[in-house]
Design an enzyme around this catalytic site. Structure first.
Site, PDB file in Angstrom:
ATOM      1  N   LYS A 120      37.078  30.622  61.899  1.00  0.00           N
ATOM      2  CA  LYS A 120      36.640  29.312  62.417  1.00  0.00           C
ATOM      3  C   LYS A 120      36.783  29.245  63.932  1.00  0.00           C
ATOM      4  CE  LYS A 120      35.922  26.473  58.652  1.00  0.00           C
ATOM      5  NZ  LYS A 120      36.547  25.517  57.770  1.00  0.00           N
ATOM      6  N   LYS A 202      29.997  34.623  52.463  1.00  0.00           N
ATOM      7  CA  LYS A 202      30.106  33.618  51.399  1.00  0.00           C
ATOM      8  C   LYS A 202      29.176  32.436  51.673  1.00  0.00           C
ATOM      9  CE  LYS A 202      33.538  30.407  52.927  1.00  0.00           C
ATOM     10  NZ  LYS A 202      34.499  29.402  52.696  1.00  0.00           N
ATOM     11  N   LYS A 205      29.106  25.517  53.354  1.00  0.00           N
ATOM     12  CA  LYS A 205      28.487  24.198  53.618  1.00  0.00           C
ATOM     13  C   LYS A 205      27.753  24.151  54.953  1.00  0.00           C
ATOM     14  CE  LYS A 205      32.121  21.306  51.555  1.00  0.00           C
ATOM     15  NZ  LYS A 205      33.497  21.715  51.866  1.00  0.00           N
TER      16      LYS A 205
HETATM   17  P1  TYM Z   1      36.339  23.566  51.122  1.00  0.00           P
HETATM   18  O1  TYM Z   1      35.744  22.203  51.098  1.00  0.00           O
HETATM   19  O2  TYM Z   1      35.969  24.472  52.227  1.00  0.00           O
HETATM   20  O3  TYM Z   1      36.040  24.312  49.754  1.00  0.00           O
HETATM   21  C1  TYM Z   1      36.258  23.645  48.524  1.00  0.00           C
HETATM   22  C2  TYM Z   1      36.476  24.646  47.408  1.00  0.00           C
HETATM   23  O4  TYM Z   1      35.307  25.443  47.191  1.00  0.00           O
HETATM   24  C3  TYM Z   1      35.658  26.835  47.223  1.00  0.00           C
HETATM   25  N1  TYM Z   1      34.514  27.570  47.768  1.00  0.00           N
HETATM   26  C4  TYM Z   1      33.933  28.629  47.187  1.00  0.00           C
HETATM   27  N2  TYM Z   1      34.193  29.275  46.039  1.00  0.00           N
HETATM   28  C5  TYM Z   1      33.397  30.314  45.712  1.00  0.00           C
HETATM   29  N3  TYM Z   1      32.362  30.731  46.487  1.00  0.00           N
HETATM   30  C6  TYM Z   1      32.065  30.117  47.650  1.00  0.00           C
HETATM   31  N4  TYM Z   1      31.045  30.519  48.393  1.00  0.00           N
HETATM   32  C7  TYM Z   1      32.877  29.014  48.052  1.00  0.00           C
HETATM   33  N5  TYM Z   1      32.861  28.183  49.119  1.00  0.00           N
HETATM   34  C8  TYM Z   1      33.878  27.313  48.932  1.00  0.00           C
HETATM   35  C9  TYM Z   1      36.884  26.895  48.120  1.00  0.00           C
HETATM   36  O5  TYM Z   1      37.639  28.054  47.889  1.00  0.00           O
HETATM   37  C10 TYM Z   1      37.620  25.635  47.706  1.00  0.00           C
HETATM   38  O6  TYM Z   1      38.345  25.850  46.510  1.00  0.00           O
HETATM   39  N6  TYM Z   1      41.055  24.357  52.160  1.00  0.00           N
HETATM   40  C11 TYM Z   1      40.294  23.853  51.018  1.00  0.00           C
HETATM   41  C12 TYM Z   1      40.479  22.388  50.807  1.00  0.00           C
HETATM   42  C13 TYM Z   1      41.886  21.980  50.494  1.00  0.00           C
HETATM   43  C14 TYM Z   1      42.618  22.296  49.321  1.00  0.00           C
HETATM   44  C15 TYM Z   1      43.880  21.665  49.476  1.00  0.00           C
HETATM   45  C16 TYM Z   1      42.317  23.046  48.176  1.00  0.00           C
HETATM   46  C17 TYM Z   1      42.695  21.227  51.286  1.00  0.00           C
HETATM   47  N7  TYM Z   1      43.889  21.034  50.669  1.00  0.00           N
HETATM   48  C18 TYM Z   1      44.862  21.763  48.489  1.00  0.00           C
HETATM   49  C19 TYM Z   1      43.332  23.145  47.193  1.00  0.00           C
HETATM   50  C20 TYM Z   1      44.566  22.510  47.363  1.00  0.00           C
HETATM   51  C21 TYM Z   1      38.830  24.254  51.195  1.00  0.00           C
HETATM   52  O7  TYM Z   1      38.554  25.379  51.356  1.00  0.00           O
HETATM   53  O8  TYM Z   1      37.899  23.303  51.114  1.00  0.00           O
END
Ligand code: TYM
Length: 337
Positions: A120, A202, A205
């Site tokens: 990032k 990957k 968003k």
């Molecule tokens: P975020 O919003 O970036 O992603 C949300 C979830 O989607 C999964 N993910 C994917 N899984 C498979 N393939 C992909 N291409 C892909 N893109 C995203 C992410 O692994 C995630 O599970 N840091 C976290 C948010 C968070 C969180 C937490 C999660 C904040 N606090 C506490 C669990 C527990 C995140 O990546 O959000």
């Protein structure tokens, strides 16, 4: 999540998603779908992690809208907001308070090693803020506040789960068992859904529209994007993510959306071409997301309902979070009044 003398408490599941734009098929397959599969065996909290989203500049109106939309999407995907706690992170101030405490138990060297921080900060060279650096500490606070047993996430979050465990163990090592040390739940098959235009990266968003499928894409868009997905110049359908990332990604998507394995899908396509695989994958995605979209449309327009859910669930989350925060504060020797 109420406890009575006769009910046995289930283990706790916690996960979160950032309200930072398009919720993708990667988020669905890597996270939301697993939430719905696990929901019945756990007491669950599903967070809209809006404080995490602030690590990248957000348009205020879009952030507000995305928060309501993600709430609706969680519910439309089948997560019961009465049985579970579907809530917004910023509504529970204990997250920020515990973050400060945990940051005093986290080493700079550990945070420096985080690949998400490295990626990032390379992407946003004009805004390498301290929040981006301490993102994993806020994530650890999210998880540890609720005495979480299991955290279903995509493979990209594995390192953040490891640091959460390290922080919890370090704190417990000094003060006794304040935090449950959580386990990650990352099924191999759904850990990483890749970009359609560059299957070595990957699906994310923030990527260009054609490389991702949004959970809210209509059928025509899903067909068009999958038809254009990058594959390779061979013609053989094989599951080999290293050598054939594009085809393997389609096999993974098709398998996840039909509740089977990439190997089974591969076997069923022997002797067929990429065109047929793409068509079947698109139809599987459409069949999976259409009912979610229908329910979503009904929910998202009902602002009173969405606000009501967020308000009542914030109260439930606050009560649980305060129990853990209070315990940590007491153990640390912060003066109790
Ligand atoms: P975020 O919003 O970036 O992603 C949300 C979830 O989607 C999964 N993910 C994917 N899984 C498979 N393939 C992909 N291409 C892909 N893109 C995203 C992410 O692994 C995630 O599970 N840091 C976290 C948010 C968070 C969180 C937490 C999660 C904040 N606090 C506490 C669990 C527990 C995140 O990546 O959000």
């Amino acid at each position: 999540m109420t406890e009575t003398a006769t009910t046995v408490r289930k283990p706790i599941l916690y996960s979160g998603i950032q309200p930072s734009g398009n919720i993708t098929l990667g988020n669905y397959i890597g996270a939301i779908r697993n939430f719905t599969l696990l929901e019945k065996d756990y007491d669950c909290l599903f967070a809209i992690v809006d404080l995490h989203a602030l690590t990248v500049r957000q348009d205020p109106a879009a952030l507000r809208r995305n928060t309501a939309e993600l709430t609706a999407l969680y519910i439309a995907s089948g997560l019961d907001p009465v049985k579970n706690i579907v809530y917004c992170q910023s509504h529970v101030p204990q997250h920020a308070e515990l973050t400060w405490i945990l940051s005093c138990f986290t080493y700079m060297g550990e945070l420096n090693r985080m690949t998400q921080y490295k990626e990032k900060s390379a992407q946003h060279t004009d805004n390498i803020n301290a929040g981006l650096f301490t993102y994993p500490v806020l994530m650890a606070a999210d998880i540890l506040l609720y005495q979480t047993n299991v955290v279903p996430v995509g493979g990209d979050q594995k390192q953040h789960l490891e640091i959460t465990r390290d922080i919890a163990q370090r704190f417990n090592g000094v003060y006794g068992n304040v935090f449950v040390v959580p386990e990650a739940y990352i099924p191999k098959e759904t850990a990483r859904i890749m970009s359609l235009s560059d299957p070595t990266r990957k699906m994310s968003k923030s990527d260009p529209e054609d490389s991702l499928i949004s959970l809210l894409d209509d059928a025509a868009a899903v067909r068009r994007k999958i038809r254009r997905a990058v594959t390779d110049s061979e013609a053989e359908i094989l599951f080999d993510p290293e050598k054939k990332p594009g085809v393997s990604n389609l096999l993974s998507i098709c398998a996840a959306m039909t509740g089977t394995t990439p190997e089974t899908v591969t076997a069923s396509f022997q002797g067929m071409g990429y065109g047929e695989l793409k068509e079947a994958t698109a139809e599987a995605v459409i069949a999976g997301i259409t009912p979610i979209q229908e329910r979503y449309k009904e929910l998202v327009s009902d602002k009173t309902y969405i606000s009501g859910i967020l308000k009542s669930n914030a109260e439930r989350a606050r009560a649980l979070a305060q129990r853990t925060l209070g315990k940590a504060q007491k153990k640390l020797g912060l003066y109790q009044i």
